[in-house]
Design a protein around this motif. Sequence first.
Motif, PDB file in Angstrom:
ATOM      1  N   GLY A 146       0.802  -1.042   0.224  1.00  0.00           N
ATOM      2  CA  GLY A 146       0.221  -0.026  -0.127  1.00  0.00           C
ATOM      3  C   GLY A 146       0.785   1.530  -0.049  1.00  0.00           C
ATOM      4  O   GLY A 146       0.380   2.489   0.316  1.00  0.00           O
ATOM      5  N   ASP A 147       1.958   1.263  -0.279  1.00  0.00           N
ATOM      6  CA  ASP A 147       3.028   2.411  -0.623  1.00  0.00           C
ATOM      7  C   ASP A 147       2.472   3.237  -1.589  1.00  0.00           C
ATOM      8  O   ASP A 147       2.014   2.808  -2.578  1.00  0.00           O
ATOM      9  N   PRO A 148       2.473   4.502  -1.438  1.00  0.00           N
ATOM     10  CA  PRO A 148       1.833   5.738  -2.228  1.00  0.00           C
ATOM     11  C   PRO A 148       2.745   5.730  -3.382  1.00  0.00           C
ATOM     12  O   PRO A 148       3.948   5.740  -3.525  1.00  0.00           O
ATOM     13  N   LEU A 149       2.020   5.939  -4.591  1.00  0.00           N
ATOM     14  CA  LEU A 149       2.782   6.282  -5.991  1.00  0.00           C
ATOM     15  C   LEU A 149       1.704   7.266  -6.727  1.00  0.00           C
ATOM     16  O   LEU A 149       0.913   7.210  -7.302  1.00  0.00           O
ATOM     17  N   THR A 150       2.295   8.498  -6.521  1.00  0.00           N
ATOM     18  CA  THR A 150       1.758   9.641  -7.083  1.00  0.00           C
ATOM     19  C   THR A 150       2.061   9.787  -8.586  1.00  0.00           C
ATOM     20  O   THR A 150       3.021   9.051  -8.979  1.00  0.00           O
ATOM     21  N   PRO A 151       1.456  10.373  -9.343  1.00  0.00           N
ATOM     22  CA  PRO A 151       1.594  10.686 -10.707  1.00  0.00           C
ATOM     23  C   PRO A 151       2.980  11.350 -10.813  1.00  0.00           C
ATOM     24  O   PRO A 151       3.832  10.871 -11.836  1.00  0.00           O
ATOM     25  N   ALA A 152       3.528  12.118 -10.032  1.00  0.00           N
ATOM     26  CA  ALA A 152       4.779  12.794 -10.087  1.00  0.00           C
ATOM     27  C   ALA A 152       5.789  11.465  -9.871  1.00  0.00           C
ATOM     28  O   ALA A 152       6.910  11.575 -10.841  1.00  0.00           O
ATOM     29  N   MET A 153       5.846  10.828  -9.081  1.00  0.00           N
ATOM     30  CA  MET A 153       6.595   9.615  -8.865  1.00  0.00           C
ATOM     31  C   MET A 153       6.694   8.714  -9.881  1.00  0.00           C
ATOM     32  O   MET A 153       7.812   8.333 -10.445  1.00  0.00           O
ATOM     33  N   ALA A 154       5.443   8.529 -10.353  1.00  0.00           N
ATOM     34  CA  ALA A 154       5.439   7.548 -11.667  1.00  0.00           C
ATOM     35  C   ALA A 154       6.095   8.002 -12.943  1.00  0.00           C
ATOM     36  O   ALA A 154       6.865   7.487 -13.415  1.00  0.00           O
ATOM     37  N   LEU A 155       5.953   9.300 -13.225  1.00  0.00           N
ATOM     38  CA  LEU A 155       6.590   9.974 -14.104  1.00  0.00           C
ATOM     39  C   LEU A 155       8.283   9.992 -13.954  1.00  0.00           C
ATOM     40  O   LEU A 155       8.936   9.858 -14.859  1.00  0.00           O
ATOM     41  N   ALA A 156       8.503  10.282 -12.598  1.00  0.00           N
ATOM     42  CA  ALA A 156      10.061  10.130 -12.361  1.00  0.00           C
ATOM     43  C   ALA A 156      10.595   8.941 -12.740  1.00  0.00           C
ATOM     44  O   ALA A 156      11.654   8.678 -13.309  1.00  0.00           O
ATOM     45  N   ILE A 157       9.835   7.893 -12.402  1.00  0.00           N
ATOM     46  CA  ILE A 157      10.255   6.173 -12.469  1.00  0.00           C
ATOM     47  C   ILE A 157      10.579   6.179 -14.029  1.00  0.00           C
ATOM     48  O   ILE A 157      11.313   5.478 -14.369  1.00  0.00           O
ATOM     49  N   LEU A 171      21.276  12.093 -18.853  1.00  0.00           N
ATOM     50  CA  LEU A 171      20.725  13.292 -18.547  1.00  0.00           C
ATOM     51  C   LEU A 171      19.261  13.009 -18.137  1.00  0.00           C
ATOM     52  O   LEU A 171      18.622  13.470 -17.338  1.00  0.00           O
ATOM     53  N   LEU A 172      18.703  11.995 -18.881  1.00  0.00           N
ATOM     54  CA  LEU A 172      17.267  11.496 -18.479  1.00  0.00           C
ATOM     55  C   LEU A 172      17.114  10.887 -17.154  1.00  0.00           C
ATOM     56  O   LEU A 172      16.464  10.971 -16.281  1.00  0.00           O
ATOM     57  N   ILE A 173      18.243  10.182 -16.902  1.00  0.00           N
ATOM     58  CA  ILE A 173      18.367   9.484 -15.197  1.00  0.00           C
ATOM     59  C   ILE A 173      18.253  10.664 -14.302  1.00  0.00           C
ATOM     60  O   ILE A 173      17.575  10.642 -13.357  1.00  0.00           O
ATOM     61  N   LEU A 174      19.197  11.615 -14.547  1.00  0.00           N
ATOM     62  CA  LEU A 174      19.247  12.701 -13.643  1.00  0.00           C
ATOM     63  C   LEU A 174      17.972  13.659 -13.621  1.00  0.00           C
ATOM     64  O   LEU A 174      17.634  13.857 -12.656  1.00  0.00           O
ATOM     65  N   GLY A 175      17.362  13.568 -14.634  1.00  0.00           N
ATOM     66  CA  GLY A 175      16.006  14.240 -14.792  1.00  0.00           C
ATOM     67  C   GLY A 175      14.861  13.497 -13.954  1.00  0.00           C
ATOM     68  O   GLY A 175      14.276  14.257 -13.248  1.00  0.00           O
ATOM     69  N   GLY A 176      15.160  12.430 -14.300  1.00  0.00           N
ATOM     70  CA  GLY A 176      14.040  11.409 -13.382  1.00  0.00           C
ATOM     71  C   GLY A 176      14.226  11.673 -11.809  1.00  0.00           C
ATOM     72  O   GLY A 176      13.184  11.657 -11.260  1.00  0.00           O
ATOM     73  N   VAL A 177      15.672  11.507 -11.642  1.00  0.00           N
ATOM     74  CA  VAL A 177      15.849  11.521 -10.284  1.00  0.00           C
ATOM     75  C   VAL A 177      15.496  13.002  -9.447  1.00  0.00           C
ATOM     76  O   VAL A 177      14.709  13.054  -8.421  1.00  0.00           O
ATOM     77  N   ALA A 178      15.711  14.187 -10.474  1.00  0.00           N
ATOM     78  CA  ALA A 178      15.391  15.390  -9.950  1.00  0.00           C
ATOM     79  C   ALA A 178      13.832  15.267  -9.856  1.00  0.00           C
ATOM     80  O   ALA A 178      13.416  15.920  -8.757  1.00  0.00           O
ATOM     81  N   LEU A 179      12.872  15.029 -10.734  1.00  0.00           N
ATOM     82  CA  LEU A 179      11.495  15.104 -10.627  1.00  0.00           C
ATOM     83  C   LEU A 179      11.073  14.017  -9.370  1.00  0.00           C
ATOM     84  O   LEU A 179      10.202  14.508  -8.679  1.00  0.00           O
ATOM     85  N   LEU A 180      11.742  13.096  -8.940  1.00  0.00           N
ATOM     86  CA  LEU A 180      11.515  12.269  -7.811  1.00  0.00           C
ATOM     87  C   LEU A 180      11.751  13.070  -6.582  1.00  0.00           C
ATOM     88  O   LEU A 180      10.980  13.230  -5.632  1.00  0.00           O
ATOM     89  N   LEU A 181      12.998  13.709  -6.532  1.00  0.00           N
ATOM     90  CA  LEU A 181      13.253  14.490  -5.371  1.00  0.00           C
ATOM     91  C   LEU A 181      12.288  15.692  -5.167  1.00  0.00           C
ATOM     92  O   LEU A 181      11.875  16.087  -4.065  1.00  0.00           O
ATOM     93  N   MET A 182      11.970  16.322  -6.283  1.00  0.00           N
ATOM     94  CA  MET A 182      11.017  17.635  -6.133  1.00  0.00           C
ATOM     95  C   MET A 182       9.711  17.065  -5.622  1.00  0.00           C
ATOM     96  O   MET A 182       8.760  17.733  -5.104  1.00  0.00           O
ATOM     97  N   SER A 183       9.253  15.671  -6.062  1.00  0.00           N
ATOM     98  CA  SER A 183       7.781  15.401  -5.811  1.00  0.00           C
ATOM     99  C   SER A 183       7.800  14.956  -4.241  1.00  0.00           C
ATOM    100  O   SER A 183       6.666  14.927  -3.648  1.00  0.00           O
ATOM    101  N   GLN A 184       8.936  14.913  -3.406  1.00  0.00           N
ATOM    102  CA  GLN A 184       8.925  14.680  -1.907  1.00  0.00           C
ATOM    103  C   GLN A 184       8.616  15.864  -1.363  1.00  0.00           C
ATOM    104  O   GLN A 184       8.346  15.942  -0.118  1.00  0.00           O
ATOM    105  N   ARG A 185       8.600  17.044  -1.745  1.00  0.00           N
ATOM    106  CA  ARG A 185       8.249  18.463  -0.998  1.00  0.00           C
ATOM    107  C   ARG A 185       6.963  18.410  -0.544  1.00  0.00           C
ATOM    108  O   ARG A 185       5.896  17.779  -1.323  1.00  0.00           O
TER     109      ARG A 185
END
Length: 300
Positions: free
Chosen positions: A121-132, A286-300
């Motif tokens: 039941g871990d949450p999976l938000t749209p932002a997290m899914a996009l980052a992944i 760059l895509l990996i780093l972009g995905g990681v950046a999206l993930l970190l921003m989704s944690q705010r």
Amino acid sequence: MTTSLLWIPVTLAAAAAQTGRNATQRRLTETIGTVGATQVRFLYGFPFALLALAGMSLATGETPPAPNAAFLAYALTGALTQILATALMLSAMRERAFSVVTAYTKTESVQVALFGLVLLGDPLTPAMALAIVVATGGVLLMSVKPGTSLTSSGLRPVLFGIASGAFFALAAIGFRGAILSLDGGSPLIRASTTLVWGLGLQTAVLLVWLGLFDRKALAASFAAWRPSLGAGFLGALASQFWFIGFALTTAANVRTLALVEVLMAQAVSHHFLAQATTRRELFGMLLILGGVALLLMSQR
């Protein structure tokens, strides 16, 4: 738990230690075989995990929490699936480049998000899914070299790599479930307790297996104790950080950020093979780093 940002440096440290462990284990497969090299990670890592738990208990003044039925079920699931994942990964590495196989296994980030959602039941938000998706796309792009394809060496390493990623995903969910099922204690002590139980179960299973079916590999793993000790230490160090990460946030967060390991693996391959980085690889990075950046921003 998800509000803490401690999991970020913890995960980066785990990825660095795991890159070193994978490189060491890969070399060991040439001398003691796949199962023998798989066993090394657990047998030689177990004593370091015990020391880490003892040190953690002394530092925090906490007593390791007692296991319960749910904990044992989750820990056993994590232990067995991680053994299978490691064996499949090392088998694939014998047929493809280190960085390429690492990329196959990193389809794990997508799978762990789905398994975590369904099983824990871990949450999976749209932002997290996009980052992944973005980060995983970068991994796959880095794996395709000009004039070749992901299947250029046949389907065997592809299937082994993807299956390895699936079992690593199940292992992550199993161990996170074990950590969460313990009653009482800080995240640090629960993570260390789970690591000791996990490595203990894995060591016992593989010692019995090798003793019954491959005594030659078992003897070889003892004979190669010097490099095996290094692999065991790095494996225990990586696992200690992984488990602390799992105690602090969802497995999907940890395993997605862990995709930076692909960049580390690429650096290892280029260092030993003296290869230049191509434009395709740079775009994948760059895509990996972009995905990681999206993930970190989704944690705010």
